[in-house]
Structure formats: C-alpha cells, structure tokens
Scaffold this active site. Structure first.
Site, PDB file in Angstrom:
ATOM      1  N   ASP A  27       7.631   1.584   2.440  1.00  0.00           N
ATOM      2  CA  ASP A  27       7.407   3.027   2.311  1.00  0.00           C
ATOM      3  C   ASP A  27       8.452   3.669   1.396  1.00  0.00           C
ATOM      4  O   ASP A  27       9.596   3.222   1.348  1.00  0.00           O
ATOM      5  CB  ASP A  27       7.470   3.660   3.707  1.00  0.00           C
ATOM      6  CG  ASP A  27       6.940   5.079   3.702  1.00  0.00           C
ATOM      7  OD1 ASP A  27       6.244   5.474   2.737  1.00  0.00           O
ATOM      8  OD2 ASP A  27       7.222   5.815   4.673  1.00  0.00           O
ATOM      9  N   GLY A  28       8.041   4.720   0.709  1.00  0.00           N
ATOM     10  CA  GLY A  28       8.991   5.508  -0.076  1.00  0.00           C
ATOM     11  C   GLY A  28       8.839   5.361  -1.581  1.00  0.00           C
ATOM     12  O   GLY A  28       9.633   5.917  -2.344  1.00  0.00           O
ATOM     13  N   GLY A  30       6.579   6.654  -3.570  1.00  0.00           N
ATOM     14  CA  GLY A  30       6.264   7.936  -4.207  1.00  0.00           C
ATOM     15  C   GLY A  30       7.503   8.793  -4.352  1.00  0.00           C
ATOM     16  O   GLY A  30       7.765   9.372  -5.423  1.00  0.00           O
ATOM     17  N   ASN A  75      -5.088   4.642   3.161  1.00  0.00           N
ATOM     18  CA  ASN A  75      -4.615   4.828   1.778  1.00  0.00           C
ATOM     19  C   ASN A  75      -5.755   5.074   0.773  1.00  0.00           C
ATOM     20  O   ASN A  75      -5.507   5.497  -0.358  1.00  0.00           O
ATOM     21  CB  ASN A  75      -3.755   3.643   1.311  1.00  0.00           C
ATOM     22  CG  ASN A  75      -2.376   3.608   1.949  1.00  0.00           C
ATOM     23  OD1 ASN A  75      -1.785   2.545   2.139  1.00  0.00           O
ATOM     24  ND2 ASN A  75      -1.831   4.770   2.307  1.00  0.00           N
ATOM     25  N   ARG A  78      -6.006   8.427  -1.185  1.00  0.00           N
ATOM     26  CA  ARG A  78      -5.179   8.772  -2.355  1.00  0.00           C
ATOM     27  C   ARG A  78      -6.056   8.886  -3.608  1.00  0.00           C
ATOM     28  O   ARG A  78      -7.230   8.539  -3.594  1.00  0.00           O
ATOM     29  CB  ARG A  78      -4.110   7.708  -2.540  1.00  0.00           C
ATOM     30  CG  ARG A  78      -3.217   7.672  -1.319  1.00  0.00           C
ATOM     31  CD  ARG A  78      -1.995   6.865  -1.541  1.00  0.00           C
ATOM     32  NE  ARG A  78      -1.169   6.976  -0.340  1.00  0.00           N
ATOM     33  CZ  ARG A  78       0.117   6.756  -0.295  1.00  0.00           C
ATOM     34  NH1 ARG A  78       0.765   6.408  -1.387  1.00  0.00           N
ATOM     35  NH2 ARG A  78       0.783   6.876   0.830  1.00  0.00           N
ATOM     36  N   ARG A 188      11.292  -0.500   8.750  1.00  0.00           N
ATOM     37  CA  ARG A 188      10.679   0.591   7.990  1.00  0.00           C
ATOM     38  C   ARG A 188      11.756   1.346   7.221  1.00  0.00           C
ATOM     39  O   ARG A 188      12.568   2.055   7.821  1.00  0.00           O
ATOM     40  CB  ARG A 188       9.913   1.558   8.887  1.00  0.00           C
ATOM     41  CG  ARG A 188       9.255   2.654   8.052  1.00  0.00           C
ATOM     42  CD  ARG A 188       8.170   3.399   8.765  1.00  0.00           C
ATOM     43  NE  ARG A 188       7.413   4.180   7.793  1.00  0.00           N
ATOM     44  CZ  ARG A 188       6.210   4.670   7.987  1.00  0.00           C
ATOM     45  NH1 ARG A 188       5.599   4.469   9.108  1.00  0.00           N
ATOM     46  NH2 ARG A 188       5.607   5.369   7.046  1.00  0.00           N
ATOM     47  N   SER A 196       2.541   3.989  11.983  1.00  0.00           N
ATOM     48  CA  SER A 196       1.464   4.213  11.006  1.00  0.00           C
ATOM     49  C   SER A 196       0.339   3.171  11.061  1.00  0.00           C
ATOM     50  O   SER A 196      -0.093   2.668  10.013  1.00  0.00           O
ATOM     51  CB  SER A 196       2.040   4.278   9.587  1.00  0.00           C
ATOM     52  OG  SER A 196       2.951   5.329   9.478  1.00  0.00           O
TER      53      SER A 196
HETATM   54  C1  FPP Z   1       3.905   3.649   0.649  1.00  0.00           C
HETATM   55  O1  FPP Z   1       4.768   4.480  -0.090  1.00  0.00           O
HETATM   56  C2  FPP Z   1       3.449   2.579  -0.227  1.00  0.00           C
HETATM   57  C3  FPP Z   1       2.144   2.265  -0.456  1.00  0.00           C
HETATM   58  C4  FPP Z   1       1.018   2.959   0.189  1.00  0.00           C
HETATM   59  C5  FPP Z   1       1.792   1.195  -1.390  1.00  0.00           C
HETATM   60  C6  FPP Z   1       2.661  -0.004  -1.277  1.00  0.00           C
HETATM   61  C7  FPP Z   1       2.385  -0.854  -2.423  1.00  0.00           C
HETATM   62  C8  FPP Z   1       3.311  -1.599  -3.044  1.00  0.00           C
HETATM   63  C9  FPP Z   1       4.726  -1.722  -2.622  1.00  0.00           C
HETATM   64  C10 FPP Z   1       2.907  -2.403  -4.190  1.00  0.00           C
HETATM   65  C11 FPP Z   1       2.270  -3.595  -3.605  1.00  0.00           C
HETATM   66  C12 FPP Z   1       2.211  -4.678  -4.525  1.00  0.00           C
HETATM   67  C13 FPP Z   1       2.203  -5.931  -4.096  1.00  0.00           C
HETATM   68  C14 FPP Z   1       2.227  -6.966  -5.124  1.00  0.00           C
HETATM   69  C15 FPP Z   1       2.177  -6.313  -2.679  1.00  0.00           C
HETATM   70  P1  FPP Z   1       4.296   5.945  -0.449  1.00  0.00           P
HETATM   71  O2  FPP Z   1       3.536   5.889  -1.726  1.00  0.00           O
HETATM   72  O3  FPP Z   1       3.535   6.506   0.705  1.00  0.00           O
HETATM   73  O4  FPP Z   1       5.653   6.654  -0.660  1.00  0.00           O
HETATM   74  P2  FPP Z   1       6.003   8.154  -0.271  1.00  0.00           P
HETATM   75  O5  FPP Z   1       5.909   8.250   1.227  1.00  0.00           O
HETATM   76  O6  FPP Z   1       7.392   8.298  -0.769  1.00  0.00           O
HETATM   77  O7  FPP Z   1       5.024   9.023  -0.993  1.00  0.00           O
END
Ligand code: FPP
Length: 239
Positions: A27-28, A30, A75, A78, A188, A196
């Site tokens: 997570d994190g 974004g 997800n 999004r 996490r 979640s």
């Molecule tokens: C959550 O962070 C992350 C995701 C929903 C996507 C995770 C995907 C990857 C790490 C790439 C995966 C690739 C491979 C090869 C496994 P967020 O976008 O919700 O972050 P935020 O809470 O800061 O907005």
C-alpha cells in the site's frame, strides 16, 4: 538481476524463528507518487520494483510462503488508465519471470483470486508460470490478483451447497478456499491499520505489523524489522 534469490537458512540470517507464511499488503504507491508530483502509475511502477526486491529477500531468508496483495476485487473501481497500468506491470513481471524460471531454483508462483475479468494475455502467462514452477519446493509466492477475502469464503460455501452439503465445517471451508496456509504475519506499510479484505480466513491468528513507510520505499531492512518484531510475539492461538 535474477528475479529469484538464493535460499539461506534462518541461522545464517540471524533470526531465532521465522514466520512460515507472511502476507504483505502493498500500500502507498499513489501517495508516494503524489508526494513527488508524479502520476499514480509511477508509484505502481516503483511498487512493482519493491515487490521484486522483497520477493528476493523472502526467498533468501527461506520463508516458506509469502502472499502479496497486488489487486483486490475492489480495485476495479479505479480509472481504466490506472487499472491498465497495473495490469501491464503484472505482464512485464510475468514475462520477466518466464525468462527466469530455470534460474528460479525452487521458487513456486501461484495466483489467487478470481480469474474472470483478467485479460487473456495475462491469464495465459499466469497459467504458464504456475505450470512451470509447480514442482518447485522452496518459497511459494502467492500473488493475489482480483482477490477478495469475503468473495473467497462465499464462493467456497456456494461450492459446498452445490455439492449438496446442508451444514459446513471449518475443514469444509478450509478445503474449498484457495489453498493458502494460515498466515502467521501480516505486514502493512503506508500508515493504514486495516485488513482490507485480505486473507480473512487465513488471518484468524495472524500477527500484524504496521509501518508508515510507503510501499515503494519499503526495504529489506523494514522486512527484517517486521521479522524481529514477530520473533518477540507471544502467540497463544487463543489458548
Ligand atoms: C495500493 O496502493 C496498491 C495497489 C492497489 C496496486 C499494487 C500494485 C503493485 C505494487 C504493482 C504490482 C506489480 C507486480 C509485478 C506484482 P494505492 O495505489 O492504494 O496507494 P495509495 O493508498 O497511496 O493511493
């Protein structure tokens, strides 16, 4: 660098005890991108690199099972651009893994989650990765894609109803969800302290470890801190 690493034993890396199964909520991404004035997709790209590094670290430590939460059933809400970017990162990883299977030593890849909704080109690579690593007996890397813990349980119950069961037991549910073992430690990053919809059934007796570090900045040292904390937990499993 090779995707998969060399297995060491826990004595060699200095831990008295290691969790058999680690679950990681990535997570994190974004927020990491936002802080730098970059598009969210740049955060996912960096997050995919962290995933590679931490997978290697788990293999090197000799962790038996590690599950990464990569894409939840929620997800899909999004933007199409963001979803597409994440899917393309999976594809890049799967293509890279495919070139590395021979060197993967004994790392096994398994995907958990609903296959429906995932692009055919990615599904094909997922199937190939599972087949080509099926007899690898070292670290099993579970990648949760289009995964939801509630959906997993509901679908197990529906399967049992279809088989004619009128009453279900814990063993019935355990035998009909994705075959992921009980989770010992859930990590996490990014400051959120919630599950979640991740591994709801398997997390019944998990220890939790949180950190404010955003996933793209998460390092091997953060993993070791989580493992150190785990070492000192007194697990009683309700007893
Ligand atoms: C959550 O962070 C992350 C995701 C929903 C996507 C995770 C995907 C990857 C790490 C790439 C995966 C690739 C491979 C090869 C496994 P967020 O976008 O919700 O972050 P935020 O809470 O800061 O907005």
């Amino acid at each position: 660098m090779a995707l998969f690493g060399r297995k060491k034993n826990s004595g060699e890396v200095g831990f008295k005890t290691l969790p058999e199964h680690i679950g990681i909520i990535m997570d994190g991404n974004g927020r990491w991108a936002k802080k730098r004035g970059l598009p969210r997709t740049a955060g996912h790209k960096e997050g995919a690199e962290t995933f590679r590094r931490i997978t290697r670290a788990c293999v090197n430590l000799g962790i038996k099972y590690v599950t990464f939460y990569a894409f939840s059933t929620e997800n899909w809400k999004r933007s199409p651009d963001e979803i597409n970017a994440i899917m393309n990162l999976f594809k890049d990883y799967l293509l890279e893994a495919k070139r590395d299977f021979e060197k993967a030593e004994d790392t096994r890849l398994i995907f958990i989650g609903e296959r429906e909704g995932i692009r055919a080109d990615i599904l094909e690579l997922m199937d190939e990765a599972e087949e080509r690593t099926a007899d690898h007996k070292g670290t099993t890397v579970y990648l949760a894609i289009n995964y939801g813990g509630r959906q997993e349980i509901v679908s197990a119950v529906n399967k049992l109803i279809k088989e004619g069961k009128e009453k279900v037991s814990e063993d019935d549910i355990s035998g009909n969800i994705f075959t992921v073992p009980d989770c010992d430690l859930i990590i996490r990053p990014s400051g959120e302290q919630r599950l979640s919809n991740f591994l709801l059934w398997q997390a019944a007796y998990s220890e939790f470890w949180y950190s404010d570090v955003l996933w793209p900045d998460f390092t091997e040292n953060d993993l070791y801190s989580a493992l150190k904390a785990f070492e000192n937990r007194n697990r009683r499993f309700g007893g």
